[in-house]
Design a protein around this motif. Sequence first.
Motif, short mmCIF file in Angstrom:
data_model
loop_
_atom_site.label_atom_id
_atom_site.label_comp_id
_atom_site.label_asym_id
_atom_site.label_seq_id
_atom_site.Cartn_x
_atom_site.Cartn_y
_atom_site.Cartn_z
N THR A 94 -23.51 63.77 9.92
CA THR A 94 -24.34 62.67 10.40
C THR A 94 -25.76 63.15 10.69
OG1 THR A 94 -23.58 63.09 12.64
CG2 THR A 94 -22.45 61.36 11.40
N LEU A 95 -25.89 64.40 11.17
CA LEU A 95 -27.21 64.93 11.51
C LEU A 95 -27.17 66.45 11.51
CD1 LEU A 95 -30.15 64.38 12.40
CD2 LEU A 95 -29.31 64.36 14.77
N ASP A 96 -28.17 67.03 10.89
CA ASP A 96 -28.34 68.48 10.90
C ASP A 96 -29.79 68.76 11.28
OD1 ASP A 96 -27.74 71.20 10.48
OD2 ASP A 96 -28.40 71.11 8.40
N LEU A 97 -30.00 69.54 12.33
CA LEU A 97 -31.33 69.92 12.78
C LEU A 97 -31.43 71.44 12.76
CD1 LEU A 97 -31.61 67.52 15.87
CD2 LEU A 97 -32.56 67.17 13.56
N ASP A 98 -32.34 71.97 11.95
CA ASP A 98 -32.50 73.41 11.82
C ASP A 98 -33.91 73.81 12.20
OD1 ASP A 98 -29.93 73.97 10.84
OD2 ASP A 98 -30.54 73.57 8.77
N ILE A 99 -34.03 74.87 13.00
CA ILE A 99 -35.34 75.45 13.29
C ILE A 99 -35.68 76.34 12.10
CG2 ILE A 99 -36.73 76.84 14.85
CD1 ILE A 99 -34.62 76.21 17.05
N ILE A 100 -36.74 75.99 11.40
CA ILE A 100 -37.17 76.72 10.21
C ILE A 100 -38.14 77.83 10.59
CG2 ILE A 100 -38.36 76.48 7.99
CD1 ILE A 100 -35.54 75.15 8.23
N GLY A 101 -39.01 77.53 11.53
CA GLY A 101 -39.98 78.51 12.01
C GLY A 101 -40.32 78.23 13.45
N TYR A 102 -40.70 79.28 14.16
CA TYR A 102 -41.05 79.16 15.58
C TYR A 102 -42.25 80.06 15.83
CZ TYR A 102 -40.59 78.91 20.64
OH TYR A 102 -40.84 78.70 21.98
N GLY A 103 -43.44 79.46 15.76
CA GLY A 103 -44.67 80.22 15.96
C GLY A 103 -44.73 81.42 15.05
N HIS A 104 -45.11 82.55 15.62
CA HIS A 104 -45.21 83.81 14.85
C HIS A 104 -44.01 84.70 15.11
CE1 HIS A 104 -49.26 82.71 13.76
NE2 HIS A 104 -49.53 82.48 15.02
N GLN A 105 -42.91 84.10 15.54
CA GLN A 105 -41.75 84.88 15.95
C GLN A 105 -40.72 85.03 14.83
OE1 GLN A 105 -40.29 83.79 19.76
NE2 GLN A 105 -38.45 85.01 19.59
N CYS A 106 -40.29 86.29 14.63
CA CYS A 106 -39.15 86.59 13.77
C CYS A 106 -38.00 86.91 14.70
CB CYS A 106 -39.45 87.77 12.86
SG CYS A 106 -40.66 87.42 11.58
N LEU A 107 -36.81 86.44 14.35
CA LEU A 107 -35.64 86.63 15.20
C LEU A 107 -34.41 86.73 14.30
CD1 LEU A 107 -34.44 86.56 18.14
CD2 LEU A 107 -34.27 84.09 17.85
N ASP A 108 -33.52 87.65 14.62
CA ASP A 108 -32.28 87.76 13.87
C ASP A 108 -31.16 87.99 14.87
OD1 ASP A 108 -30.38 87.96 11.92
OD2 ASP A 108 -31.04 89.90 11.16
#
Length: 172
Positions: A94-108
Amino acid sequence: MTTRAIVALGSNLGDSPATLAAALQAIHRLPGTRVVRASSLYTSPPMAGMQQPNYCNAVAAIDTELAPLALLDALQVIELAHGRERHERWGARTLDLDIIGYGHQCLDSERLTLPHYGVAERAFVLLPLFEIDPGYRFADGRQLTTLLAACPPQTLYRKPDFLLFSGGDSPA
């Protein structure tokens, strides 16, 4: 501190355009968060040849004071409020929300990878992002235009007359 984040929205169950519009309003109402710009609505077939309805997709640029994981938690609450169930990878939703980018931050981390791990193969994210920010550069240095040029061909239709977000607190 406010950070510009990019959120991809998708839906292929129920009234997907209405769901995406309602999700944008819900994101806009998150504490310390506002939707700055939203793309047009796009439709695309499901990934990996899955037998399910076509998706409606969009991308939004937001300014938020929420930290990345707090934003992820808030987006998952919005998904649940719209009936999201997680049964299979790339399953209908019904709904999918993904964070594609967040400022200049890389995160794993186990819960969140930034920039989003699959963005380079997803024209249904790259093209709407190009619509709202053609000069976008991901935190890992990749340029949106380079990714878009190298993205595998996909069938994608833009619905330019459908207004997903008009700003403010009133429904679009």
